[in-house]
Design a protein around this motif. Structure first.
Motif: not given
Length: 135
Positions: A28-54
């Motif tokens: 796969a292509p080497h990706v060093k960083s991912i930026m997750i952007a969006g309005p307040h309350g749309t689950g960005k932090r939850m997505l980061v926590n899910a990635m860390c958990s996985e």
């Protein structure tokens, strides 16, 4: 506008699969960083926590409110970033999360905001310029 399934697919392809499978990591292509952007309350932090958990990854939260008052001054900030990078390399995989990162680049900080959101601006932009593949 991307749907929830589109976001989930992209995060899985670029964030989770390369870390979980050696063959995917090599092809796969080497990706060093991912930026997750969006309005307040749309689950960005939850997505980061899910990635860390996985991934079983460590989460380092460099949100301005969390580092406010810690490691004061320029030398302290340098020490903080040094420690974050050192711990991140030793305890791989590590996810570094900066919540409300857009506040770092605002022109005028509100007087009632005591978190000093511009504190990380110089260090984060310099780090990105050093690692920019176009240079």
């Amino acid at each position: 506008m991307p749907s929830l399934s589109d976001v989930r697919r992209v995060v899985t392809e670029y964030g989770v699969l390369p870390m979980g499978s050696q063959t995917v990591h090599e092809t796969a292509p080497h990706v060093k960083s991912i930026m997750i952007a969006g309005p307040h309350g749309t689950g960005k932090r939850m997505l980061v926590n899910a990635m860390c958990s996985e991934l079983g990854a460590n989460l380092i939260d460099l949100t301005a409110e969390n580092i406010c008052g810690r490691y004061p001054g320029k030398a302290g900030l340098t020490m903080l970033l040094h420690l974050v990078m050192k711990v991140g390399k030793l305890l791989q995989p590590t996810v570094i999360y900066i919540g409300n990162a857009e506040k770092t680049f605002i022109k005028k900080v509100p007087k009632n905001d005591m978190s000093d959101p511009k504190r990380l601006k110089k260090e984060t932009t310099e780090d990105n310029q050093e690692n920019d593949p176009r240079r």
